[in-house]
Scaffold this motif. Structure first.
Motif, PDB file in Angstrom:
ATOM      1  N   ARG A 184       0.835  -1.257   0.041  1.00 30.73           N
ATOM      2  CA  ARG A 184       0.052  -0.003   0.038  1.00 30.73           C
ATOM      3  C   ARG A 184       0.753   1.172  -0.179  1.00 30.73           C
ATOM      4  N   ARG A 185       1.852   1.269   0.822  1.00 33.58           N
ATOM      5  CA  ARG A 185       2.824   2.323   0.896  1.00 33.58           C
ATOM      6  C   ARG A 185       4.249   1.774   0.760  1.00 33.58           C
ATOM      7  N   HIS A 186       5.210   2.530   0.078  1.00 36.99           N
ATOM      8  CA  HIS A 186       6.524   1.945  -0.228  1.00 36.99           C
ATOM      9  C   HIS A 186       7.348   3.130  -0.071  1.00 36.99           C
ATOM     10  N   GLU A 187       7.153   4.144   0.685  1.00 36.86           N
ATOM     11  CA  GLU A 187       8.056   5.011   0.939  1.00 36.86           C
ATOM     12  C   GLU A 187       9.205   4.565   1.496  1.00 36.86           C
ATOM     13  N   ALA A 188       9.191   3.431   2.331  1.00 37.36           N
ATOM     14  CA  ALA A 188      10.449   2.950   3.039  1.00 37.36           C
ATOM     15  C   ALA A 188      11.447   2.188   1.684  1.00 37.36           C
ATOM     16  N   LEU A 189      10.787   1.678   0.887  1.00 37.11           N
ATOM     17  CA  LEU A 189      11.606   1.202  -0.416  1.00 37.11           C
ATOM     18  C   LEU A 189      12.170   2.152  -1.289  1.00 37.11           C
ATOM     19  N   VAL A 190      11.439   3.494  -1.278  1.00 36.14           N
ATOM     20  CA  VAL A 190      11.959   4.628  -2.077  1.00 36.14           C
ATOM     21  C   VAL A 190      13.325   5.273  -1.415  1.00 36.14           C
ATOM     22  N   GLN A 191      13.225   5.262   0.080  1.00 39.78           N
ATOM     23  CA  GLN A 191      14.159   5.625   0.829  1.00 39.78           C
ATOM     24  C   GLN A 191      15.433   4.793   0.718  1.00 39.78           C
ATOM     25  N   LEU A 192      15.159   3.520   0.913  1.00 49.89           N
ATOM     26  CA  LEU A 192      16.171   2.476   0.745  1.00 49.89           C
ATOM     27  C   LEU A 192      17.029   2.248  -0.677  1.00 49.89           C
ATOM     28  N   TYR A 193      16.115   2.321  -1.543  1.00 51.06           N
ATOM     29  CA  TYR A 193      16.792   2.157  -3.141  1.00 51.06           C
ATOM     30  C   TYR A 193      17.072   3.452  -3.701  1.00 51.06           C
ATOM     31  N   GLY A 194      16.507   4.629  -2.925  1.00 48.28           N
ATOM     32  CA  GLY A 194      17.088   6.198  -3.533  1.00 48.28           C
ATOM     33  C   GLY A 194      16.334   6.493  -4.716  1.00 48.28           C
ATOM     34  N   THR A 195      15.294   5.842  -5.114  1.00 42.62           N
ATOM     35  CA  THR A 195      14.415   6.194  -6.498  1.00 42.62           C
ATOM     36  C   THR A 195      12.908   5.731  -6.252  1.00 42.62           C
ATOM     37  N   ARG A 196      12.163   6.788  -6.849  1.00 38.13           N
ATOM     38  CA  ARG A 196      10.820   6.402  -6.922  1.00 38.13           C
ATOM     39  C   ARG A 196      10.461   5.439  -8.042  1.00 38.13           C
ATOM     40  N   ARG A 197      11.414   5.137  -8.868  1.00 41.50           N
ATOM     41  CA  ARG A 197      10.967   4.286 -10.265  1.00 41.50           C
ATOM     42  C   ARG A 197      11.343   2.921  -9.578  1.00 41.50           C
ATOM     43  N   ILE A 198      10.230   2.429  -9.000  1.00 40.77           N
ATOM     44  CA  ILE A 198      10.310   0.961  -8.789  1.00 40.77           C
ATOM     45  C   ILE A 198       9.043   0.166  -9.457  1.00 40.77           C
ATOM     46  N   ASP A 199       9.299  -0.610 -10.150  1.00 38.88           N
ATOM     47  CA  ASP A 199       8.196  -1.318 -10.776  1.00 38.88           C
ATOM     48  C   ASP A 199       7.857  -2.642 -10.125  1.00 38.88           C
ATOM     49  N   PHE A 200       6.741  -2.883  -9.615  1.00 40.14           N
ATOM     50  CA  PHE A 200       6.184  -4.083  -9.139  1.00 40.14           C
ATOM     51  C   PHE A 200       5.734  -5.251  -9.858  1.00 40.14           C
ATOM     52  N   GLU A 201       5.414  -6.556  -9.411  1.00 39.43           N
ATOM     53  CA  GLU A 201       5.094  -7.627 -10.161  1.00 39.43           C
ATOM     54  C   GLU A 201       5.763  -7.785 -11.311  1.00 39.43           C
ATOM     55  N   ALA A 202       6.768  -7.668 -11.377  1.00 40.40           N
ATOM     56  CA  ALA A 202       7.752  -7.742 -12.639  1.00 40.40           C
ATOM     57  C   ALA A 202       8.016  -9.304 -12.694  1.00 40.40           C
ATOM     58  N   PRO A 203       8.276  -9.939 -13.776  1.00 37.06           N
ATOM     59  CA  PRO A 203       8.676 -11.431 -13.643  1.00 37.06           C
ATOM     60  C   PRO A 203       9.963 -11.755 -13.014  1.00 37.06           C
ATOM     61  N   ASP A 204      11.186 -10.768 -12.862  1.00 31.61           N
ATOM     62  CA  ASP A 204      11.969 -10.992 -12.000  1.00 31.61           C
ATOM     63  C   ASP A 204      12.455  -9.753 -11.315  1.00 31.61           C
ATOM     64  N   SER A 205      13.200  -9.818  -9.875  1.00 30.79           N
ATOM     65  CA  SER A 205      13.611  -8.613  -9.321  1.00 30.79           C
ATOM     66  C   SER A 205      14.781  -8.353  -9.899  1.00 30.79           C
ATOM     67  N   SER A 206      15.194  -6.986  -9.928  1.00 25.15           N
ATOM     68  CA  SER A 206      16.427  -6.399 -10.665  1.00 25.15           C
ATOM     69  C   SER A 206      16.615  -5.133 -10.156  1.00 25.15           C
ATOM     70  N   ILE A 207      17.823  -4.769 -10.208  1.00 27.83           N
ATOM     71  CA  ILE A 207      18.649  -3.525  -9.969  1.00 27.83           C
ATOM     72  C   ILE A 207      19.371  -3.052 -11.161  1.00 27.83           C
ATOM     73  N   THR A 208      19.258  -2.052 -11.566  1.00 30.76           N
ATOM     74  CA  THR A 208      19.884  -1.434 -12.578  1.00 30.76           C
ATOM     75  C   THR A 208      20.729  -0.270 -12.046  1.00 30.76           C
ATOM     76  N   PHE A 209      22.278  -0.370 -12.170  1.00 30.34           N
ATOM     77  CA  PHE A 209      23.065   0.560 -11.744  1.00 30.34           C
ATOM     78  C   PHE A 209      23.605   1.490 -12.709  1.00 30.34           C
ATOM     79  N   LEU A 210      23.554   2.761 -12.534  1.00 35.89           N
ATOM     80  CA  LEU A 210      24.499   3.529 -13.645  1.00 35.89           C
ATOM     81  C   LEU A 210      25.833   3.591 -13.408  1.00 35.89           C
TER      82      LEU A 210
END
Length: 79
Positions: free
Chosen positions: A9-35
């Motif tokens: 319902r709320r994912h502010e903690a994830l925004v703070q943890l990952y440092g981005t608001r660009r979080i897509d949920f229900e993806a086939p796989d979990s992944s993190i892309t770094f610059l």
């Protein structure tokens, strides 16, 4: 950032943890892309010196204490 989990319902903690608001949920796989520049920056939660502590040789394990049987009569095992 993609997560295989359903969106909470709320994912502010994830925004703070990952440092981005660009979080897509229900993806086939979990992944993190770094610059590339992010990989060269110091980790925000790094503990300086921790890797040196982990590389130190460990002392040899100590032998378990000798167990003695104090019951009267024959030992419960062997002669």
């Amino acid at each position: 950032m993609t997560l295989a989990a359903k969106a909470p319902r709320r994912h502010e903690a994830l925004v703070q943890l990952y440092g981005t608001r660009r979080i897509d949920f229900e993806a086939p796989d979990s992944s993190i892309t770094f610059l590339a520049r992010d990989l060269k920056a110091p980790a925000p939660h790094a503990q300086p010196g921790l890797s040196a502590v982990r590389r130190r040789p460990r002392p040899a394990p100590r032998s378990p204490p000798l167990v003695r049987h104090h019951a009267r009569g024959p030992a419960p095992y062997g002669p």
